[in-house]
Design a protein around this motif. Sequence first.
Motif, PDB file in Angstrom:
ATOM      1  N   UNK A   1     -11.948  19.251  -5.750  1.00 33.67           N
ATOM      2  CA  UNK A   1     -11.549  20.437  -4.974  1.00 33.67           C
ATOM      3  C   UNK A   1     -10.825  20.100  -3.676  1.00 33.67           C
ATOM      4  N   UNK A   2     -11.141  18.950  -3.083  1.00 34.30           N
ATOM      5  CA  UNK A   2     -10.452  18.610  -1.828  1.00 34.30           C
ATOM      6  C   UNK A   2      -9.701  17.283  -1.930  1.00 34.30           C
ATOM      7  N   UNK A   3      -9.502  16.789  -3.132  1.00 29.61           N
ATOM      8  CA  UNK A   3      -8.783  15.511  -3.313  1.00 29.61           C
ATOM      9  C   UNK A   3      -7.374  15.601  -2.743  1.00 29.61           C
ATOM     10  N   UNK A   4      -6.968  14.550  -2.049  1.00 30.95           N
ATOM     11  CA  UNK A   4      -5.622  14.529  -1.466  1.00 30.95           C
ATOM     12  C   UNK A   4      -4.717  13.698  -2.367  1.00 30.95           C
ATOM     13  N   UNK A   5      -3.707  14.343  -2.929  1.00 33.18           N
ATOM     14  CA  UNK A   5      -2.798  13.652  -3.852  1.00 33.18           C
ATOM     15  C   UNK A   5      -1.538  13.127  -3.155  1.00 33.18           C
ATOM     16  N   UNK A   6      -1.377  13.511  -1.878  1.00 31.45           N
ATOM     17  CA  UNK A   6      -0.248  12.979  -1.119  1.00 31.45           C
ATOM     18  C   UNK A   6       0.858  13.988  -0.818  1.00 31.45           C
ATOM     19  N   UNK A   7       1.827  13.498  -0.050  1.00 34.03           N
ATOM     20  CA  UNK A   7       2.965  14.316   0.395  1.00 34.03           C
ATOM     21  C   UNK A   7       4.249  13.682  -0.102  1.00 34.03           C
ATOM     22  N   UNK A   8       5.205  14.508  -0.480  1.00 36.05           N
ATOM     23  CA  UNK A   8       6.512  13.944  -0.852  1.00 36.05           C
ATOM     24  C   UNK A   8       7.646  14.835  -0.372  1.00 36.05           C
ATOM     25  N   UNK A   9       8.789  14.229  -0.214  1.00 39.20           N
ATOM     26  CA  UNK A   9       9.986  14.954   0.195  1.00 39.20           C
ATOM     27  C   UNK A   9      10.780  15.259  -1.065  1.00 39.20           C
ATOM     28  N   UNK A  10      11.034  16.542  -1.294  1.00 38.86           N
ATOM     29  CA  UNK A  10      11.830  16.950  -2.456  1.00 38.86           C
ATOM     30  C   UNK A  10      13.297  16.953  -2.042  1.00 38.86           C
ATOM     31  N   UNK A  11      14.045  16.011  -2.590  1.00 41.89           N
ATOM     32  CA  UNK A  11      15.458  15.877  -2.223  1.00 41.89           C
ATOM     33  C   UNK A  11      16.405  16.297  -3.333  1.00 41.89           C
TER      34      UNK A  11
END
Length: 231
Positions: free
Chosen positions: A196-206
């Motif tokens: 429920x609170x797992x962090x899968x990360x951040x990405x930049x959609x280009x």
Amino acid sequence: MMTKQELQQHYQALWQQSLVKFEQHQFETDPLLTAKDDSRYGVTLLARPSEQIQQQIQHSLAELMQLEPAQYYYPASDLHLTVLSLISCYSGFALSQIDTAAYVELVQQVIKNTGPFRLHFQGITASPSCVLVQGFFDDQELNQLREQLRSAFGQSTLQHSIDQRYAIQTAHMTVLRFSQQPVNPELFLQKIKALASADFGTCLIEELELVGNDWYQRQQNTVLLKRLRLG
């Protein structure tokens, strides 16, 4: 246009509604998942998460896959965020029925002023038939792009079914669909609650992809019409 807080509330409401059903062992299974004659097809503008996020999701689902191997898990190649469904999948539709170049041109016109946008994938939510990874965006780039596309297609003569099923406002990714009732529903629930609170990360959609696709966005049935750079 949803703010980050409204997105969180929306995901939470979905989660609570689905949890009630799951706790009563009411999982909506999809009979067409294994159907050989499923001919539903459509056209979608989508974004792909970074490889790092794909790997993180696969890693997080590994225990679930061991526990419930018969469910349908999206492979890394099929993970996607729907920017806008231009033609919702329906039986009998084929790319040969439309002028794909006209769709490419219109989408290109609309997105030329859209810059890259950042997405953060954290936690999961669910509907009675599937498990979703929650996506969040800080700026309104994605929302504005959707509005501009709605307007452009609304003014064009091109076939489309935008917002016919529902008006998309979120940034979720479907990662699991139920092909059968879980063998061990209690343990299954315990495992998904742990994500429920797992962090899968951040990405930049280009870049975005304009594709012809089946209902499940399976790679083998996807036709890339155009890869579109943002900004």
